[in-house]
Write an enzyme that holds these catalytic residues in place. Structure first.
Site, mmCIF file in Angstrom:
data_model
loop_
_atom_site.group_PDB
_atom_site.id
_atom_site.type_symbol
_atom_site.label_atom_id
_atom_site.label_comp_id
_atom_site.label_asym_id
_atom_site.label_seq_id
_atom_site.Cartn_x
_atom_site.Cartn_y
_atom_site.Cartn_z
ATOM 1 N N LEU A 108 -17.974 -52.023 -22.791
ATOM 2 C CA LEU A 108 -17.288 -51.072 -22.102
ATOM 3 C C LEU A 108 -17.462 -49.941 -23.100
ATOM 4 O O LEU A 108 -17.332 -50.156 -24.396
ATOM 5 C CB LEU A 108 -15.772 -51.389 -21.914
ATOM 6 C CG LEU A 108 -15.461 -52.346 -20.517
ATOM 7 C CD1 LEU A 108 -14.458 -52.894 -20.700
ATOM 8 C CD2 LEU A 108 -16.022 -51.757 -19.423
ATOM 9 N N ASP A 109 -17.619 -48.850 -22.682
ATOM 10 C CA ASP A 109 -17.955 -47.664 -23.742
ATOM 11 C C ASP A 109 -16.345 -47.310 -24.191
ATOM 12 O O ASP A 109 -15.234 -47.687 -23.926
ATOM 13 C CB ASP A 109 -18.570 -46.318 -22.988
ATOM 14 C CG ASP A 109 -17.836 -45.787 -21.784
ATOM 15 O OD1 ASP A 109 -16.839 -45.682 -21.725
ATOM 16 O OD2 ASP A 109 -18.451 -45.135 -21.186
ATOM 17 N N LEU A 110 -16.299 -46.372 -25.212
ATOM 18 C CA LEU A 110 -15.221 -45.788 -25.988
ATOM 19 C C LEU A 110 -13.912 -45.596 -25.094
ATOM 20 O O LEU A 110 -12.740 -46.040 -25.402
ATOM 21 C CB LEU A 110 -15.668 -44.785 -26.905
ATOM 22 C CG LEU A 110 -14.482 -44.138 -27.738
ATOM 23 C CD1 LEU A 110 -14.052 -45.007 -28.793
ATOM 24 C CD2 LEU A 110 -14.917 -42.854 -28.151
#
Length: 256
Positions: A108-110
């Protein structure tokens, strides 16, 4: 020489043990961080077996441990990597002490939040994140802009935006309030930032993205930053061919 006697490549062996990806291990070899039977190895083609004494950064890859999987509720502001060149806070730094070394199943990205599966078995992680495994990832997505439901529905046929081909995406409108809407979005492929890029192509800005399911595993009521182990019985029921047999336990905190 049989495969049992020959063993397997060091990168594959340590990836299966959850030390890191094969690429991580190859980098460690190049940096002289791995010792096998008291010798620093220099070739990623080195073969090892469970009888070899292996050290990574001085830590022994020690006693055997069964394969385990955890559900983690990732908040925004954390990157899903063991080491970030920009020194941003990582998921793995936020985990409670005493946990075995784990790697993520997918990412999952930032700025994304929600369900992240973690495991101590690198081979299982690679298997479950492959599109061929056909596990659906489901998200709740808040967008800003005018939602065209026909264009959303058309995503189920696959799409091409900015020269990138995306697989089938199931997307539907759940609710709308002014210029903000909530969507439910499901996909199997999961290219990097896929949902954000596809929504941008539809003139929609994603202001919140929450993963609520990864295959049969649900976020449910798990609180942010909470971690919960999946019972072995559930893993056997949900993952075809799952084996929780003991295997070498990975040294902690070796990928950097």
């Amino acid at each position: 020489m049989t495969d049992d006697v020959k063993g397997e490549r060091i990168a594959k062996f340590l990836a299966r043990a959850g030390v890191g990806s094969r690429r991580d291990v190859e980098r460690m070899v190049a940096e002289g961080r791995i010792i096998v039977n008291n010798e620093v190895i220099q070739q990623p083609a080195t073969f090892v077996t469970a009888q070899d004494m292996i050290r990574v950064d001085g830590a022994v890859i020690g006693p055997q441990e069964r394969t385990r999987v955890w559900r983690y509720h990732k908040p925004t502001g954390l990157v899903t990597t063991h080491h970030d060149p920009q020194n941003r806070k990582t998921v793995f730094e936020s985990l409670p002490p005493g946990l075995p070394r784990v790697i993520s199943i997918g990412r999952l990205d930032l700025n994304s939040e929600g369900l992240l599966l973690l495991t101590n078995d690198g081979a299982l992680a690679r298997r479950l994140e492959l599109p061929s495994h056909q596990w659906v990832r489901r998200y709740r997505v808040r967008v800003f802009g005018l939602v065209d439901e026909k264009r959303l529905a058309a995503l189920a046929e696959g799409s091409v935006f900015d020269g990138v081909r995306y697989g089938a995406i199931q997307a539907g409108l759940d609710s709308r309030k002014g210029d903000n809407s909530w969507l439910t979005v499901s996909l199997q492929e999961g290219k990097n930032r896929e949902i954000r890029r596809v929504m941008a192509a539809l003139n929609l800005h994603v202001s919140r993205l929450i993963r609520v399911a990864y295959g049969p595993f649900q976020l449910g009521t798990l609180q942010k930053r909470a971690l919960e182990e999946v019972p072995t019985k559930t893993l056997r029921e949900q993952i075809g061919g799952f084996e929780a047999a003991p295997r070498r336990k990975a040294a902690r905190s070796v990928a950097r």
